[in-house]
Each structure stands twice: as C-alpha cells, then as structure tokens.
Design an enzyme around this catalytic site. Structure first.
Site, PDB file in Angstrom:
ATOM      1  N   CYS A   2       0.836  -1.193   0.000  1.00 28.52           N
ATOM      2  CA  CYS A   2       0.000   0.000   0.000  1.00 28.52           C
ATOM      3  C   CYS A   2       0.878   1.253   0.000  1.00 28.52           C
ATOM      4  CB  CYS A   2      -0.942   0.089   1.194  1.00 28.52           C
ATOM      5  SG  CYS A   2      -1.958  -1.360   1.395  1.00 28.52           S
ATOM      6  N   ARG A  27       2.992   0.298  -5.405  1.00 28.62           N
ATOM      7  CA  ARG A  27       2.950  -0.384  -4.107  1.00 28.62           C
ATOM      8  C   ARG A  27       1.665  -1.166  -3.901  1.00 28.62           C
ATOM      9  NH1 ARG A  27       6.732   1.882  -0.614  1.00 28.62           N
ATOM     10  NH2 ARG A  27       5.614   1.052   1.162  1.00 28.62           N
ATOM     11  N   TRP A  71      -3.022  -2.544  -1.600  1.00 33.49           N
ATOM     12  CA  TRP A  71      -2.727  -3.935  -1.976  1.00 33.49           C
ATOM     13  C   TRP A  71      -3.348  -4.749  -0.849  1.00 33.49           C
ATOM     14  CZ3 TRP A  71      -0.111  -8.210  -0.002  1.00 33.49           C
ATOM     15  CH2 TRP A  71       0.215  -9.216  -0.924  1.00 33.49           C
ATOM     16  N   ASN A  97      -0.487   2.022   6.059  1.00 33.35           N
ATOM     17  CA  ASN A  97       0.296   1.019   5.345  1.00 33.35           C
ATOM     18  C   ASN A  97       0.935   0.128   6.407  1.00 33.35           C
ATOM     19  OD1 ASN A  97       2.007  -0.394   3.609  1.00 33.35           O
ATOM     20  ND2 ASN A  97       3.609   1.141   3.789  1.00 33.35           N
ATOM     21  N   GLY A  98       0.682  -1.167   6.330  1.00 34.40           N
ATOM     22  CA  GLY A  98       1.229  -2.099   7.323  1.00 34.40           C
ATOM     23  C   GLY A  98       0.140  -3.076   7.740  1.00 34.40           C
ATOM     24  N   GLU A 452      16.100 -15.399 -13.618  1.00 36.09           N
ATOM     25  CA  GLU A 452      15.535 -14.052 -13.703  1.00 36.09           C
ATOM     26  C   GLU A 452      14.707 -13.895 -14.988  1.00 36.09           C
ATOM     27  OE1 GLU A 452      15.002 -11.712 -11.823  1.00 36.09           O
ATOM     28  OE2 GLU A 452      14.705  -9.970 -13.078  1.00 36.09           O
ATOM     29  N   LYS A 456      10.799 -12.852 -14.984  1.00 35.74           N
ATOM     30  CA  LYS A 456      10.252 -11.740 -15.771  1.00 35.74           C
ATOM     31  C   LYS A 456       9.123 -12.248 -16.666  1.00 35.74           C
ATOM     32  CE  LYS A 456      11.414  -8.879 -14.118  1.00 35.74           C
ATOM     33  NZ  LYS A 456      12.429  -8.805 -13.101  1.00 35.74           N
ATOM     34  N   GLU A 459       6.007 -13.181 -14.549  1.00 35.09           N
ATOM     35  CA  GLU A 459       5.495 -12.023 -13.815  1.00 35.09           C
ATOM     36  C   GLU A 459       4.665 -11.088 -14.698  1.00 35.09           C
ATOM     37  OE1 GLU A 459       8.808  -9.621 -12.537  1.00 35.09           O
ATOM     38  OE2 GLU A 459       7.665  -8.713 -10.912  1.00 35.09           O
ATOM     39  N   HIS A 475      17.040 -34.247 -15.380  1.00 32.79           N
ATOM     40  CA  HIS A 475      16.711 -34.962 -14.139  1.00 32.79           C
ATOM     41  C   HIS A 475      15.237 -34.804 -13.773  1.00 32.79           C
ATOM     42  CE1 HIS A 475      20.902 -35.936 -13.410  1.00 32.79           C
ATOM     43  NE2 HIS A 475      21.210 -34.676 -13.664  1.00 32.79           N
ATOM     44  N   LYS A 574       5.060  -3.753  -6.117  1.00 38.88           N
ATOM     45  CA  LYS A 574       6.506  -3.671  -6.281  1.00 38.88           C
ATOM     46  C   LYS A 574       7.247  -3.837  -4.960  1.00 38.88           C
ATOM     47  CE  LYS A 574       9.974  -1.079  -8.710  1.00 38.88           C
ATOM     48  NZ  LYS A 574      10.276  -2.209  -9.599  1.00 38.88           N
TER      49      LYS A 574
HETATM   50  C1  AGP Z   1      10.787  -8.590  -9.669  1.00 39.65           C
HETATM   51  O1  AGP Z   1      10.466  -8.080 -10.907  1.00 39.65           O
HETATM   52  C2  AGP Z   1       9.936  -8.167  -8.551  1.00 39.65           C
HETATM   53  N1  AGP Z   1       9.648  -6.798  -8.532  1.00 39.65           N
HETATM   54  C3  AGP Z   1      10.326  -8.773  -7.207  1.00 39.65           C
HETATM   55  O2  AGP Z   1      10.766 -10.070  -7.374  1.00 39.65           O
HETATM   56  C4  AGP Z   1      11.358  -7.979  -6.375  1.00 39.65           C
HETATM   57  O3  AGP Z   1      12.630  -8.093  -6.919  1.00 39.65           O
HETATM   58  C5  AGP Z   1      11.326  -8.523  -4.935  1.00 39.65           C
HETATM   59  O4  AGP Z   1      10.044  -8.326  -4.399  1.00 39.65           O
HETATM   60  C6  AGP Z   1      12.363  -7.873  -4.055  1.00 39.65           C
HETATM   61  O5  AGP Z   1      12.191  -6.489  -3.999  1.00 39.65           O
HETATM   62  P1  AGP Z   1      13.315  -5.549  -3.440  1.00 39.65           P
HETATM   63  O6  AGP Z   1      14.478  -5.610  -4.354  1.00 39.65           O
HETATM   64  O7  AGP Z   1      12.687  -4.197  -3.399  1.00 39.65           O
HETATM   65  O8  AGP Z   1      13.672  -6.048  -2.061  1.00 39.65           O
END
Ligand code: AGP
Length: 579
Positions: A2, A27, A71, A97-98, A452, A456, A459, A475, A574
């Site tokens: 959030c 967020r 969120w 937020n929290g 990675e 991507k 995601e 395997h 994010k």
């Molecule tokens: C990746 O595209 C994501 N945004 C996610 O995996 C991100 O890297 C992860 O949540 C960690 O975030 P941070 O680097 O802000 O700690």
C-alpha cells in the site's frame, strides 16, 4: 504494501493527493481513496486503479487531506475496504500502510463498546480507537492509541475540525516533504519530487504533527530534530517519457543505471568492509535474490571468496550459521523478509551492508553501511534497471576484491548494454507468445540469469516459465518437453560452452524448440537451434548483463503481444512489505 500520501498547505489537496497516489500505485493498485478537510471530512473511494481526472475525486474541497492506494491484506479489494477509514461519526479519517496484528481483539473490544464497523480491514480499528480518545487534540489522541497497536504501521490521520495531519510510523516507511507553506507526507519520495527536494525520513517510533508550513516531530513523547535531506532524483525521471510502458523505458535506461552506479564508486568505509570480509552472505528476495546468486557464481569462481546466498523469506525462520559480512540487496529497501534477515544479522554482530536504490529506506537505517544504487525511480513493477544497478554495485565489489581486474570491462559495459537494446527478437517473441510454458536454462552465472528471465516472463506475460541449471533439465523436467515447450538457452564461450551445446542437442532431440542467446560470430550454435540471438562477444561480466537484457526484452514483448498490463501485473506490488 500500500502507498499513503498526505498534504497540508495552500493548494487544493485532492489533485495533489491523487497525483501522489498515482506515483505510489506500484505499491498496490487494487483500490484507492482520499479524504480532505472541507467544512467537514469529505471522502472519495473506489475499487480499481486511479483514473485520470476522476471528477468525483478531484471535486473534494480542502487544503488538507490524506490518500491511499491499496494492496489488499485484510478483506477483498472493494470500495468499502478501500482507505481512508473513518470512525463512527465520520469525524476522523485514517490511511494506513502495514498490518495491525492484534486488530481482531481490538475490534471485539470496540464493538462491545458500541462502535460500528463498516469494513473487514485491520485499519478501521485505528479510526475507532482515536475516536475514543479525541477531544479536540488530534496529536494527543493518536499518541494515546499508538501503544495499543501491535504490528507495523505508517499512518496519516485527519480530523474534521482541524487543518492538521498527524503522522506516525513503526516498521513501515514514511517520508515528509518540506515545501514553502506546505508539508507533504508519503510512503516514499516519488510523490514529493514534483513539489520539493527537501525531505525528512521519519524513524520508527516517530510521530509528526503537520500543519500548513509547520511540522513538529516527536519521539518517545519528546520533540526531536530530524535532518532535512536533499533528494537526488528529479520529477522528470518519474514520467514515461514517450515510451508505451515504464518497463520499456526502464529497460532502455539500463546503460545509464549501470554506468551511473559504477561511476558513483564505493566509499572508503564500504571498501574496507568488503576487503576485510573472509566470507560474504547475501540476503534478498525475487530479482534481488537472482542478482545475489550471479554475484556468488562470479565471486567464488573469479576471486575465491566464499559466498552464501539466502532468501529473505527463509532466513528468519531457518537462520544459517553466520560468519563475515552480511549484505542485504533490495531495490526498495523496504522488503519485509529482507529487513527481518538483516535485523537478525545485526543481532548476531555481523558487519552489515545494504545495497539499495532508495535513499533513506529502512535497510539503510539498519545496516552499518549503505551502497546506494543509481538506478533512479523504478516505477514498473518488474525490476529491470534496478537489477542492472544491483549487478553494477555487486560487480564493483567484485572488482575491489580483485584489485581492479575488471576496471576496463565495467567502464565499457554500458556500451554493450546499449547495443543489445537494438536487437531484433521478434521470432522469439512470436514463439513465446503462442505457448503455455517456457524453460530458461544456463550454467554458472547464467543460471541465475535464466531464473531471472523466467521470473520476468511469468510475472508480466503470465506465461508459465521455469529457470533451470541447464544440466538439471534431464533430471525430471525433460518429461515436459514437447514441440510446444520452447527452451531459452544461454550459451556463451567459456568452459561450459561444449556441455551447453550438448544439452541443447538433447533438448532438440526431444523436439522442443530452442532459442539460444549466444555471442555474435558463433557459427556452431545457429546451426543447431531454431532461433539464435547474438549478444556482443565481450567479457564474461558484460555477457551476464547483455544476456539479461535480451531476456527482459523477450518477456516485455511477449507480454505486449498477449496484451498484458505490463507495468502493473495482476496480484503483485513492487514493494512487498508483508512477510
Ligand atoms: C521482480 O520483478 C519483482 N519486482 C520482485 O521479485 C522484487 O525483486 C522482490 O520483491 C524484491 O524487492 P526488493 O528488491 O525491493 O527487495
């Protein structure tokens, strides 16, 4: 997660709040709401994203207000659960937020005392608790309520009869922006960039009383001074700049984010810390975890430093024996799992270093030292240019440990990164956008690059993808290979080239199409694969960077071909500030 924002000053609050929330949408973006102090509190809430120029929201009057983009944690994302939340009488409004962990108990108690709840959220208890204590002094009421709350919070509170905001934080971020005759508050500095470059990062336990042009900060009941810092980002960096998506803009900004991070260098304290470490543990999540793994492969093979990489989410509950330097890698600096791990490392007296993109973020407050990445604001939910800047910071550490051996490679890497942005990968995109599953494989540092690439892909395109060490595919996962299961293989010159080529032939023998990322000038690989994507034939470190960019572009264009919401993929946020 959030995002929250507050404003008190001379402007109409509503447009300032809505603009700020738009910057914080990364967020969380399942619902939003604002409240302003007009003749009484006026509220506007809605499920879904923040539309441009929503007349209902922009029409709220008043020069003091608070806002929230959500969120969902407690209660589904609908209008009722959207913040701000109010007390019974509609005289107090709160954004939060929290997570309030003891909210159920507090709610029961408040209901017994006759309070009527409207939402399923944990936050609403705060509004009712303040209602109980409020007698015209909002600061005193908030101060009386905070000790009752267990969990994490950054809150902004307004009352209908006063032009002030009371802000408080504990384990969730909160930044003040100091303007002329106006004060802002927000979860991070991006909403502030348009108005001021002067910010104050509040500490856990701080309570701030904000009025137009005036602010007072308290800690433990006493007034305290917090330094005003200057933001090193500019507002223009938060715009799309003609690109269709932030993600594409940010992919294109990678030569700069790599170059700037290398150019910024490493200060003496960090340098000493790195030189003295006989063992390094990195803690991180998601993409940051992958950059940490890349570092492990490179540092162990090129410099012989033992490196352990731990997922933040596992670390807290299954803490490994710790020795040496602990590095927390986090773009946002606010990831709850990484923060928890960092705190444990501190508690065990390990020297700690934070690598982050966010000046003033929580990890910078916990770690002994900080290495600030120079990626600039990253708005797209998918990490791209921050991944690149993390690799720059980690490769710089590697370079220090290897007495500058990689100076040349690192100072020219941005040119090669720029070159791969221009590659034509349309055939690979056409293939990936027609299938349900894609495998990504590599060896050594290219294994986390493959992981990675898969992250991507899933995601933002929602195509199921897995990243594997190339030798592991036989395997088990071989059972899944079909003509409809493309495999993206990273195969560059070096000790594993031959065995990778064999792996590719084994995959081809199972009739799975292969997209190979190899170096320009390779004559063998294009003969055995379906699609060959050439990256410049450069230093190993640079190949790691350029191969990563190719996979980002593949994910991006596949997502666009499938009409996905690239910058705000479903169910994600994010900054993941919950465990
Ligand atoms: C990746 O595209 C994501 N945004 C996610 O995996 C991100 O890297 C992860 O949540 C960690 O975030 P941070 O680097 O802000 O700690």
């Amino acid at each position: 997660m959030c995002g929250i924002v507050g404003y008190t000053g001379r402007r109409d609050a509503a447009p300032v709040l809505l603009g700020g929330l738009k910057r914080l949408e990364y967020r969380g973006y399942d619902s939003f709401g604002i409240a302003t102090v007009g003749s009484a509190i006026e509220v506007y809430k809605k499920a879904g994203r923040i539309p441009d120029g929503d007349p209902g929201a922009v029409g709220l009057v008043g020069c003091t207000g608070i806002g929230h983009t959500r969120w969902a944690t407690h209660g589904e994302p609908n209008e009722i659960n959207a913040h701000p939340h109010m007390d019974c009488e509609g005289k107090i409004a709160v954004v939060h937020n929290g997570v309030i962990e003891n909210y159920a108990e507090l709610k029961r108690h408040l209901q017994e005392r006759g309070h009527t709840f409207r939402s399923e959220t944990d936050t609403e208890v705060i509004a009712h608790l303040i209602e109980e204590k409020y007698d015209g002094d909002l600061l005193a009421a908030v101060n009386a309520v905070l000790p009752l709350l267990q969990g994490s919070y950054a809150i902004l509170v307004i009352a209908g009869d006063t032009q002030r905001i009371v802000a408080a934080r504990d384990a969730s971020p909160l930044v003040l922006g100091i303007g002329d005759d106006e004060v802002f508050a927000a979860s991070d500095m991006t909403p502030l960039l348009e108005y001021t470059e002067r910010v104050i990062f509040l500490e856990d336990g701080d309570v701030a009383d904000l009025m137009p042009g005036r602010y007072t900060i308290y800690h433990g009941g006493l007034e305290v001074e917090r330094p005003i810092e200057l933001i090193n980002w500019c507002f223009e960096d938060t715009r799309k700049g003609g690109f269709p998506h932030y993600m594409l803009k940010e992919i294109y900004e990678q030569p700069q984010s790599f170059y700037e991070t290398i150019r910024a260098g490493i200060d003496e304290h960090v340098r000493r810390m790195v030189m003295e470490a006989d063992e390094i543990t990195l803690v991180a999540c998601g993409t940051s975890y992958h950059t940490a793994l890349v570092f492990k492969y490179l540092a162990e093979s090129l410099c012989g430093i033992p490196v352990r990489v731990e997922m933040g989410s596992e670390f807290k509950y299954f803490t490994p024996p710790l020795r040496g330097l602990v590095i927390a890698v986090s773009q946002s600096g606010e990831t709850a799992d990484t923060i928890a791990a960092l705190k444990m490392a501190k508690a065990r007296n390990c020297p700690t270093l934070a690598i982050t993109n966010m000046q003033g973020s929580t990890v910078t407050r916990i770690a002994d030292e900080t290495l600030l990445m120079r990626a600039g604001p990253e708005i797209g939910v998918a990490a791209t240019k921050s991944y690149m800047a993390q690799l720059a910071a980690l490769m710089e550490i590697l370079n220090i440990r290897c007495d500058g051996e990689f100076d040349d490679a690192l100072s020219h890497a941005h040119l090669a990164i720029g070159d791969v942005l221009l590659l034509d990968i349309q055939d690979a995109v056409d293939l990936c956008s027609k299938v349900e599953h894609v495998f990504f494989v590599g060896r050594g540092p290219f294994y986390p690059v493959a992981m990675e690439g898969a992250l991507k892909m899933k995601e933002i395109s929602y195509v199921h993808a897995e990243g594997y060490a190339a030798g592991e595919l036989k395997h088990g996962p071989f059972a899944l290979l079909t003509p409809e299961t493309p495999v993206v293989a990273i195969c560059t010159p070096g000790p594993t080239y031959g065995v990778m080529a064999s792996n590719i032939k084994e995959i081809k023998a199972r009739r799975a199409p292969v997209i190979a990322v190899g170096v320009a000038g390779d004559i063998e690989l294009p003969e055995i694969v379906d699609i060959f994507i050439p990256i410049p034939n450069t230093h190993l470190l640079v190949q790691v960077l350029t191969a990563s960019v190719v996979l980002q572009l593949l994910a991006y264009h596949t997502a666009c071909a499938l009409n996905r919401d690239v910058d705000k993929p479903r169910n994600l946020a994010k900054s993941v500030t919950v465990e």
